[in-house]
Design a protein around this motif. Structure first.
Motif, PDB file in Angstrom:
ATOM      1  N   ILE A  12       6.486   2.458  -7.791  1.00 44.27           N
ATOM      2  CA  ILE A  12       5.762   1.633  -6.824  1.00 44.27           C
ATOM      3  C   ILE A  12       4.733   2.801  -6.288  1.00 44.27           C
ATOM      4  N   GLY A  13       3.336   2.085  -6.608  1.00 45.50           N
ATOM      5  CA  GLY A  13       2.047   2.496  -6.498  1.00 45.50           C
ATOM      6  C   GLY A  13       1.770   3.274  -5.117  1.00 45.50           C
ATOM      7  N   LEU A  29       2.812   2.038  -1.260  1.00 43.63           N
ATOM      8  CA  LEU A  29       3.292   2.921  -0.291  1.00 43.63           C
ATOM      9  C   LEU A  29       2.270   3.171   1.114  1.00 43.63           C
ATOM     10  N   GLY A  30       1.046   3.504   0.757  1.00 44.24           N
ATOM     11  CA  GLY A  30       0.158   3.677   1.654  1.00 44.24           C
ATOM     12  C   GLY A  30       0.111   2.538   2.784  1.00 44.24           C
ATOM     13  N   GLU A  31      -0.023   1.279   2.063  1.00 41.62           N
ATOM     14  CA  GLU A  31      -0.022   0.083   2.937  1.00 41.62           C
ATOM     15  C   GLU A  31       1.324  -0.115   3.894  1.00 41.62           C
ATOM     16  N   TRP A  32       2.584   0.004   3.100  1.00 40.92           N
ATOM     17  CA  TRP A  32       3.713  -0.034   3.986  1.00 40.92           C
ATOM     18  C   TRP A  32       3.754   0.958   4.981  1.00 40.92           C
ATOM     19  N   GLN A  41       5.880   9.300  -0.916  1.00 45.52           N
ATOM     20  CA  GLN A  41       5.300   9.324  -2.581  1.00 45.52           C
ATOM     21  C   GLN A  41       6.122  10.228  -3.356  1.00 45.52           C
ATOM     22  N   ALA A  42       6.387  11.081  -2.987  1.00 44.34           N
ATOM     23  CA  ALA A  42       7.323  12.182  -3.755  1.00 44.34           C
ATOM     24  C   ALA A  42       8.633  11.474  -4.252  1.00 44.34           C
ATOM     25  N   TYR A  43       9.383  10.705  -3.313  1.00 46.40           N
ATOM     26  CA  TYR A  43      10.601  10.191  -3.567  1.00 46.40           C
ATOM     27  C   TYR A  43      10.372   8.714  -4.496  1.00 46.40           C
ATOM     28  N   CYS A  44       9.421   8.144  -4.159  1.00 47.55           N
ATOM     29  CA  CYS A  44       9.138   6.611  -4.727  1.00 47.55           C
ATOM     30  C   CYS A  44       8.328   6.891  -6.201  1.00 47.55           C
TER      31      CYS A  44
END
Length: 187
Positions: free
Chosen positions: A153-154, A158-161, A145-148
């Motif tokens: 990208i929400g 990210l959580g789903e991926w 999350q910090a990097y993206c």
């Protein structure tokens, strides 16, 4: 030298597309198969009305033709069965090969086929090093999350991926899982 006749032994891409369109027109419920009622409706486009001897003849003829095309007798006709019926001189292996060659692939199928080159794998190992802020050899969701975060990208995506590619449910992505995420989602 006389050329050997191949009529009915090969399926051209043009013929394939024409039959695919005919099949799609008959598959009115878009289920991917044609049942007898859908097949029968195709016969209704011919003159003769819906009442009387002509319609009975059409129904009987359609039933006979449908039963011949429904090779496995499951009550529905697949596109493969249609091709096998139209091209009786072609064997099943050939028809399957033609279908895989001419059938448009879905985005999901194209993603699954993507294979990373050794150069891409090396680049992803480098990228993973950038994501892995605490340098413990794995990437957790907060690092991702910090990097993206600045890439648009929400967190939900990210959580789903992350859940999808954390194959061992460790709460982190190892090198293999990280590469798999990039191979499928960003290739």
């Amino acid at each position: 030298m006389r050329r050997k006749a191949t009529k009915g032994k090969i399926i051209t891409q043009k013929e394939f597309e024409i039959l695919r369109n005919i099949f799609a027109d008959q598959d009115t419920d878009e289920s991917g198969v044609v049942d007898f009622q859908e097949f029968l409706r195709a016969f209704e486009v011919y003159p003769g009305g819906h009442n009387g001897p002509a319609s009975i003849l059409r129904r009987d003829t359609a039933a006979c033709v449908f039963s011949q095309m429904d090779a496995n007798n499951d009550g529905v006709m697949t596109f493969r069965e249609l091709l096998m019926a139209y091209y009786p001189r072609c064997d099943a292996e050939y028809v399957d090969r033609i279908m895989s060659m001419y059938e448009p692939k879905t985005d999901a199928e194209r993603k699954l086929e993507t294979v990373l080159t050794s150069e891409q794998e090396e680049e992803l190992e480098y990228v993973m090093g950038k994501f892995d802020m605490n340098q413990d050899g794995v990437v957790d969701l907060s690092e991702m999350q910090a990097y993206c975060g600045g890439m648009g990208i929400g967190d939900d995506t990210l959580g789903e991926w992350f859940c999808q590619y954390d194959a061992d449910n460790s709460g982190t992505l190892d090198t293999h899982e990280f590469k798999e995420l990039f191979r499928v989602e960003w290739a």
